[in-house]
Every structure is written in C-alpha cells, then in structure tokens.
Design a protein around this motif. Structure first.
Motif, PDB file in Angstrom:
ATOM      1  N   ALA A 121       0.921  -1.352   0.089  1.00 18.54           N
ATOM      2  CA  ALA A 121       0.133   0.000   0.050  1.00 18.54           C
ATOM      3  C   ALA A 121       0.618   1.316  -0.129  1.00 18.54           C
ATOM      4  O   ALA A 121       0.342   2.146  -0.527  1.00 18.54           O
ATOM      5  CB  ALA A 121      -1.082  -0.101   1.222  1.00 18.54           C
ATOM      6  N   ASP A 122       1.828   1.292   0.799  1.00 17.23           N
ATOM      7  CA  ASP A 122       2.819   2.456   0.883  1.00 17.23           C
ATOM      8  C   ASP A 122       4.111   2.120   0.850  1.00 17.23           C
ATOM      9  O   ASP A 122       5.005   3.310   0.861  1.00 17.23           O
ATOM     10  CB  ASP A 122       2.330   3.186   2.171  1.00 17.23           C
ATOM     11  CG  ASP A 122       2.559   2.411   3.384  1.00 17.23           C
ATOM     12  OD1 ASP A 122       3.354   1.349   3.303  1.00 17.23           O
ATOM     13  OD2 ASP A 122       2.028   2.686   4.577  1.00 17.23           O
ATOM     14  N   GLY A 123       4.598   0.944   0.554  1.00 17.69           N
ATOM     15  CA  GLY A 123       6.038   0.758   0.408  1.00 17.69           C
ATOM     16  C   GLY A 123       6.801   0.959   1.856  1.00 17.69           C
ATOM     17  O   GLY A 123       8.265   0.768   1.759  1.00 17.69           O
ATOM     18  N   ASP A 124       6.132   1.068   2.887  1.00 18.19           N
ATOM     19  CA  ASP A 124       6.975   0.882   4.353  1.00 18.19           C
ATOM     20  C   ASP A 124       7.519  -0.512   4.599  1.00 18.19           C
ATOM     21  O   ASP A 124       6.963  -1.402   4.240  1.00 18.19           O
ATOM     22  CB  ASP A 124       5.935   1.126   5.407  1.00 18.19           C
ATOM     23  CG  ASP A 124       5.555   2.661   5.552  1.00 18.19           C
ATOM     24  OD1 ASP A 124       6.425   3.465   4.783  1.00 18.19           O
ATOM     25  OD2 ASP A 124       4.687   2.921   6.137  1.00 18.19           O
ATOM     26  N   ILE A 125       8.519  -0.758   4.982  1.00 16.34           N
ATOM     27  CA  ILE A 125       9.278  -1.709   5.448  1.00 16.34           C
ATOM     28  C   ILE A 125       8.398  -2.668   6.560  1.00 16.34           C
ATOM     29  O   ILE A 125       8.495  -1.934   7.690  1.00 16.34           O
ATOM     30  CB  ILE A 125      11.024  -1.472   5.740  1.00 16.34           C
ATOM     31  CG1 ILE A 125      11.612  -1.178   4.407  1.00 16.34           C
ATOM     32  CG2 ILE A 125      11.493  -2.865   6.278  1.00 16.34           C
ATOM     33  CD1 ILE A 125      13.069  -0.878   4.784  1.00 16.34           C
ATOM     34  N   GLN A 126       8.124  -3.671   6.504  1.00 14.38           N
ATOM     35  CA  GLN A 126       7.311  -4.734   7.285  1.00 14.38           C
ATOM     36  C   GLN A 126       8.363  -5.535   7.941  1.00 14.38           C
ATOM     37  O   GLN A 126       8.101  -5.576   9.199  1.00 14.38           O
ATOM     38  CB  GLN A 126       6.329  -5.327   6.671  1.00 14.38           C
ATOM     39  CG  GLN A 126       5.129  -4.638   5.962  1.00 14.38           C
ATOM     40  CD  GLN A 126       4.168  -5.354   5.294  1.00 14.38           C
ATOM     41  OE1 GLN A 126       4.393  -6.251   4.628  1.00 14.38           O
ATOM     42  NE2 GLN A 126       2.931  -5.171   5.857  1.00 14.38           N
ATOM     43  N   ASP A 127       9.214  -5.996   7.094  1.00 14.77           N
ATOM     44  CA  ASP A 127      10.312  -7.105   7.688  1.00 14.77           C
ATOM     45  C   ASP A 127      11.720  -6.782   7.062  1.00 14.77           C
ATOM     46  O   ASP A 127      11.664  -6.583   5.793  1.00 14.77           O
ATOM     47  CB  ASP A 127       9.735  -8.472   7.856  1.00 14.77           C
ATOM     48  CG  ASP A 127       8.809  -8.722   8.626  1.00 14.77           C
ATOM     49  OD1 ASP A 127       8.548  -8.580   9.743  1.00 14.77           O
ATOM     50  OD2 ASP A 127       7.561  -8.952   7.984  1.00 14.77           O
ATOM     51  N   SER A 128      12.712  -7.230   7.752  1.00 13.29           N
ATOM     52  CA  SER A 128      13.918  -7.256   7.128  1.00 13.29           C
ATOM     53  C   SER A 128      14.731  -8.338   7.517  1.00 13.29           C
ATOM     54  O   SER A 128      14.691  -8.928   8.707  1.00 13.29           O
ATOM     55  CB  SER A 128      14.591  -6.106   7.518  1.00 13.29           C
ATOM     56  OG  SER A 128      16.226  -6.019   6.777  1.00 13.29           O
ATOM     57  N   ALA A 129      15.385  -9.158   6.388  1.00 14.90           N
ATOM     58  CA  ALA A 129      16.473 -10.301   6.556  1.00 14.90           C
ATOM     59  C   ALA A 129      17.760  -9.707   6.997  1.00 14.90           C
ATOM     60  O   ALA A 129      18.644 -10.466   7.606  1.00 14.90           O
ATOM     61  CB  ALA A 129      16.514 -11.129   5.524  1.00 14.90           C
ATOM     62  N   GLY A 130      17.863  -8.324   7.123  1.00 13.42           N
ATOM     63  CA  GLY A 130      19.225  -7.857   7.334  1.00 13.42           C
ATOM     64  C   GLY A 130      19.933  -7.785   6.124  1.00 13.42           C
ATOM     65  O   GLY A 130      19.432  -8.048   5.043  1.00 13.42           O
ATOM     66  N   ALA A 131      21.160  -7.351   6.203  1.00 16.54           N
ATOM     67  CA  ALA A 131      22.389  -7.387   5.392  1.00 16.54           C
ATOM     68  C   ALA A 131      22.444  -8.656   4.924  1.00 16.54           C
ATOM     69  O   ALA A 131      22.824  -9.898   5.656  1.00 16.54           O
ATOM     70  CB  ALA A 131      23.537  -6.645   5.591  1.00 16.54           C
ATOM     71  N   ILE A 132      22.443  -8.813   3.262  1.00 19.81           N
ATOM     72  CA  ILE A 132      23.007 -10.136   2.981  1.00 19.81           C
ATOM     73  C   ILE A 132      24.369  -9.876   2.342  1.00 19.81           C
ATOM     74  O   ILE A 132      24.550  -8.967   1.695  1.00 19.81           O
ATOM     75  CB  ILE A 132      21.976 -10.512   1.668  1.00 19.81           C
ATOM     76  CG1 ILE A 132      20.713 -10.596   2.218  1.00 19.81           C
ATOM     77  CG2 ILE A 132      22.411 -11.693   1.253  1.00 19.81           C
ATOM     78  CD1 ILE A 132      20.304 -11.909   3.202  1.00 19.81           C
ATOM     79  N   SER A 133      25.220 -10.796   2.711  1.00 23.59           N
ATOM     80  CA  SER A 133      26.745 -10.525   2.349  1.00 23.59           C
ATOM     81  C   SER A 133      27.066 -10.309   0.800  1.00 23.59           C
ATOM     82  O   SER A 133      25.929 -10.763   0.075  1.00 23.59           O
ATOM     83  CB  SER A 133      27.546 -11.763   2.738  1.00 23.59           C
ATOM     84  OG  SER A 133      27.415 -12.787   2.279  1.00 23.59           O
ATOM     85  N   ASN A 134      27.682  -9.531   0.487  1.00 26.64           N
ATOM     86  CA  ASN A 134      28.103  -9.220  -1.065  1.00 26.64           C
ATOM     87  C   ASN A 134      29.521  -9.289  -1.180  1.00 26.64           C
ATOM     88  O   ASN A 134      30.148  -8.498  -0.565  1.00 26.64           O
ATOM     89  CB  ASN A 134      27.227  -7.929  -1.273  1.00 26.64           C
ATOM     90  CG  ASN A 134      27.417  -7.770  -2.700  1.00 26.64           C
ATOM     91  OD1 ASN A 134      28.361  -7.629  -3.196  1.00 26.64           O
ATOM     92  ND2 ASN A 134      26.241  -7.325  -3.144  1.00 26.64           N
TER      93      ASN A 134
END
Length: 193
Positions: A121-134
C-alpha cells in the motif's frame, strides 16, 4: 540487454529510457501499440526488469548505484495512465528478479544490501532479513512458493549462497552455491526447487 518485459492480462510493461531518466511503457498485447507511459523516474542507467503484482501494480527497482536516484517504484495502471503510488530508497541491483508474495507483500533490496518485505500500500518496510553478504555482485534473485516461503540467491561468485526465508523473512536455512551469479532459484509446478 538486461531488462525484460512483464505481462499482466492484455498489458505488456517495459522500462525505457526517456529524457531525464526512465519510464514504464504500457503496450497492448494484441496490437503491440504503445498506449501510455509513467512519469519519468530520474537516473541514467537501468539494468532491471519491471514486475507486476497480482493486483496489477507495476513495480520497478530503478537503480544505478547512486543513492540520489536509486528507488523502488510502484505504479497503478488506471487503464488510461500509469500513476505513481509510491517510491522508496532501493539498494543497487542489476539483472535482479524480485518478487511479490501470495499475500501481496513485495520483496526487494533496500540500501545496505538488505532483503526487505514492503507493504504494497505504501512501500513501508514490514520486515527485514538484514544485510545479505556481498562480494561485489548486485544481483538478487527470488522465487516464492504457494505458502509464501522465499528462496533467495545473493548472486555472488565465491560467496554465493541460496537462502530460504518464511514470508516474514525469518531465516529457514541457507547453503553455499559457488558462482550463483549466473542463475537463481526457480520453482517447478510441484514445488521442486
């Protein structure tokens, strides 16, 4: 060369260069005629493909490794125009395959190399897996099964991994897959990964 098209019903959506940046263009499936386009999304290069959610929302991660122009966009197709619903900061990705879950949740890369779940609906972050290594590859690919479980590849070379998450991005498992930069997870009709 790394951008494709997305289809929803009789509409074909492609990202195209325009003065000042990029636009999403809607084409008619039967005639091939260009019908209309979105407002301009500022930036220079683009190497991602649009995707369409089950409700018809058109999404694009318009990134070029510049925080001033790297945004994840959502557009509503009204039948006569593509109207921006929202845009949020995005992490740099190329040739990525992002996803929309069965409940409409949008999965994308946020700044800081974070895999996130966005409210459609608005693009707000609901959940995060955190940083994924790169280790230098900005390619992220996601497949989602009927239960909303994610299968994510980080697109890396020597540090390549496939991760599995629940819909809320709680980690389930991960395994090393060297040189997964050349592909990503795919699910067969019976759920075979």
């Amino acid at each position: 060369s790394s951008c494709g098209a997305a289809r929803h019903g009789q509409a074909i959506y492609v990202a195209d260069a325009a003065p000042g940046g990029h636009v999403i263009k809607r084409y008619d499936l039967d005639s091939g005629d260009m019908m209309y386009q979105s407002p301009v999304m500022p930036g220079f290069t683009l190497q991602n493909t649009p995707m369409v959610g089950p409700d018809g929302t058109v999404y694009l991660s318009r990134t070029q490794n510049n925080p001033n122009t790297d945004f994840f966009y959502a557009f509503e197709d009204t039948g006569s125009a593509l109207v921006e619903k929202w845009h949020v900061p995005a992490g740099w990705t190329t040739t990525s395959e992002l996803a929309v879950g069965p409940d409409g949740s949008v999965y994308a890369m946020a700044p800081g190399n974070q895999l996130v779940r966005l409210n459609p609906a608005d693009g707000d972050i609901q959940d995060s897996a955190g940083a994924i290594s790169n280790d230098g590859s900005p390619t992220a690919r996601i497949a989602i099964d009927d239960l909303g479980r994610l299968f994510f590849s980080n697109g890396e070379f020597s540090l390549g991994r496939v991760f599995s998450f629940d819909a809320n991005l709680t980690a389930r498992w991960n395994v090393p897959v060297t040189n997964i930069n050349i592909g990503g997870p795919a699910l067969g009709s019976c759920g075979t990964l």
